[in-house]
Write an enzyme that holds these catalytic residues in place. Structure first.
Site, PDB file in Angstrom:
ATOM      1  N   TYR A  22      -0.420   4.848   0.277  1.00  0.00           N
ATOM      2  CA  TYR A  22      -1.471   5.572   0.070  1.00  0.00           C
ATOM      3  C   TYR A  22      -1.308   6.164  -1.408  1.00  0.00           C
ATOM      4  O   TYR A  22      -2.041   6.218  -2.237  1.00  0.00           O
ATOM      5  CB  TYR A  22      -1.358   6.792   1.025  1.00  0.00           C
ATOM      6  CG  TYR A  22      -2.785   7.361   0.922  1.00  0.00           C
ATOM      7  CD1 TYR A  22      -3.970   7.014   1.356  1.00  0.00           C
ATOM      8  CD2 TYR A  22      -2.746   8.899   0.436  1.00  0.00           C
ATOM      9  CE1 TYR A  22      -5.042   7.820   1.174  1.00  0.00           C
ATOM     10  CE2 TYR A  22      -3.860   9.628   0.194  1.00  0.00           C
ATOM     11  CZ  TYR A  22      -5.077   9.186   0.976  1.00  0.00           C
ATOM     12  OH  TYR A  22      -6.233   9.857   0.940  1.00  0.00           O
ATOM     13  N   SER A  72     -19.465   8.639   6.451  1.00  0.00           N
ATOM     14  CA  SER A  72     -19.793   9.196   7.891  1.00  0.00           C
ATOM     15  C   SER A  72     -19.435  10.526   8.166  1.00  0.00           C
ATOM     16  O   SER A  72     -19.867  11.043   9.193  1.00  0.00           O
ATOM     17  CB  SER A  72     -19.495   7.943   8.798  1.00  0.00           C
ATOM     18  OG  SER A  72     -18.018   7.808   8.473  1.00  0.00           O
TER      19      SER A  72
END
Lengths: 79, 251
Positions: free
Chosen positions: B158, B18
Site C-alpha cells: 500500500y 460507494s
C-alpha cells in the site's frame, strides 16, 4: 471544399499558433515551427479528429513535417 | 456564480464513490455545482450512488467499474463524455488494502494493491487527458495516504503504491502544466471509514495518541481538501501533496 493540403496546413497553424503564411510544406513541426513533444501529440489528435481516423502511435511518430502529414492523410484517407 | 470554489459547468468523475472518502468527495463536488459521476465495483453500488446523487438534488450518475479492467475504464470515460460532456475533474479515489507483514506478503497481495492503487490511477488519468488537453483545462486529484510518506508496518504494498502515485502525479504535473491541467494528491491520515474501522481497538488507540488533533478525521474533511484543489481557487497549485491528517504527520 478545401483540399487536404489546405486542411492540414490550417490545423498546423491552429495547433502550433503560427501564421499559415509561415508554414511551408517542408517545415518541420519541431525544428521550424517551434513545437514541443506535447504539441506534436496534440497535432496528431487534431488530425485524427479532422479526418475522422485513428493514427497508430508508430505511424504518428513518423509524421514530423507538414508534407509528411499531408502524405499520410492522402495515403490513408482517400476513398 | 463567481465563487472561487464553484464547479459549475464541470463534469467530475470520482472512482470508488460507494462509501467513505469517495462518497463524501462526490457529494461535495456536486454541491459545488459539478455534474458528478461516481463509480462502484458492483451494479448495486452504482445504483446506490445514483440514488445518493438524486437524493441530494445533484446532477450525475453512478456507474459500475472495476478500475483494473482497462476496456471497462475506456468505456466508462466514453459513456460519460456522451452523456454529460468531457471529464474536466478526475478524482482517483478507488483503492484496496491487502495488509500483511512483508515476510508473509504474497505476490498476489502485492500485485492486487499495485494494480488497483497505482496502475489504474495512471490508466484513468491517461484516459481523461485528451479531453482536458483540448479544453486547455483540467484537474486531477489522486487520493494517496499518509502511509505513502510515513510508512506503516504491514503495508509495504500500500505504501509503495501510494508513494508511487505521488511521484507519478509530479511527473504528470510537469508534463501537462502547459495545458493548464493540474495534478495533485490529497493524503489522508486516519479517517473514520470502513477501511480504518477494520483496525483492532488497540491499534486505533495507539494511533490517536499520535494525532495532534486527538481524533480520527471525517470523510467530509478530505472532501473539503479535494474541493479546494479542483476549484478555481487552486489554479496555481500543481504537483503537490496536501496532507490532511490532523497533525499526525507533518511534512
Amino acid at each position: 471544399m478545401e483540399n487536404i493540403e489546405q486542411r492540414v496546413r490550417k490545423i498546423v497553424a491552429e495547433q502550433l499558433g503560427v501564421n499559415e503564411s509561415e508554414i511551408k510544406n517542408e517545415s518541420s513541426f519541431v525544428d521550424d515551427l517551434g513545437a514541443d513533444s506535447l504539441d506534436t501529440v496534440e497535432l496528431v489528435m487534431a488530425l485524427e479528429e479532422e479526418f475522422e481516423c485513428e493514427i497508430p502511435d508508430e505511424e504518428a511518430e513518423k509524421i514530423t513535417t507538414v508534407q509528411q502529414a499531408i502524405d499520410y492523410v492522402n495515403a490513408h484517407l482517400k476513398q | 456564480m463567481s465563487n472561487v470554489f464553484s464547479l459549475q459547468g464541470q463534469v467530475a468523475l470520482v472512482t470508488g464513490a460507494s462509501r467513505g472518502i469517495g462518497r463524501a468527495v462526490l457529494l461535495e463536488l456536486g454541491r459545488l455545482g459539478a455534474t458528478v459521476v461516481g463509480t462502484a465495483t458492483s451494479a448495486a453500488g452504482a445504483a446506490d450512488i445514483g440514488k445518493a446523487i438524486a437524493d441530494a438534488g445533484l446532477q450525475g450518475a453512478g456507474l459500475a467499474l472495476d478500475v483494473t479492467d482497462a476496456a471497462a475504464c475506456e468505456a466508462v470515460v466514453g459513456d460519460i463524455e456522451k452523456r454529460f460532456g468531457a471529464v474536466g475533474v478526475l478524482v482517483n479515489n478507488a483503492g484496496i488494502t491487502r495488509d500483511n507483514l512483508a515476510m508473509r506478503m504474497k505476490d498476489e497481495e502485492w500485485d492486487a494493491v499495485i494494480d488497483t492503487n497505482l496502475k489504474a490511477v495512471f490508466r484513468m488519468s491517461r484516459l481523461v487527458m485528451r479531453g482536458m488537453m483540448k479544453a486547455r483545462n483540467g484537474r486531477i486529484v489522486n487520493i494517496t495516504s499518509v502511509v505513502g510518506s510515513a510508512g506503516n508496518p504491514g503495508q509495504a504494498n500500500y505504501a509503495a503504491a501510494k508513494a508511487g502515485v505521488a511521484g507519478m502525479s509530479r511527473a504528470l504535473a510537469r508534463e501537462l502544466g502547459s495545458r493548464n491541467i493540474t495534478v495533485n494528491c490529497v493524503a489522508p491520515g486516519f479517517i473514520d471509514t470502513d477501511m480504518t474501522r477494520a483496525l483492532p481497538d488497540a491499534a486505533r488507540d495507539a494511533l490517536l495518541g499520535n494525532i495532534a488533533l486527538g481524533r480520527l478525521g471525517k470523510p467530509e474533511e478530505i472532501a473539503g481538501a479535494v474541493a479546494f484543489l479542483v476549484s478555481p481557487a487552486a489554479a496555481y497549485v500543481t504537483g503537490t501533496t496536501l496532507h490532511v491528517n490532523g497533525g499526525m504527520y507533518m511534512s
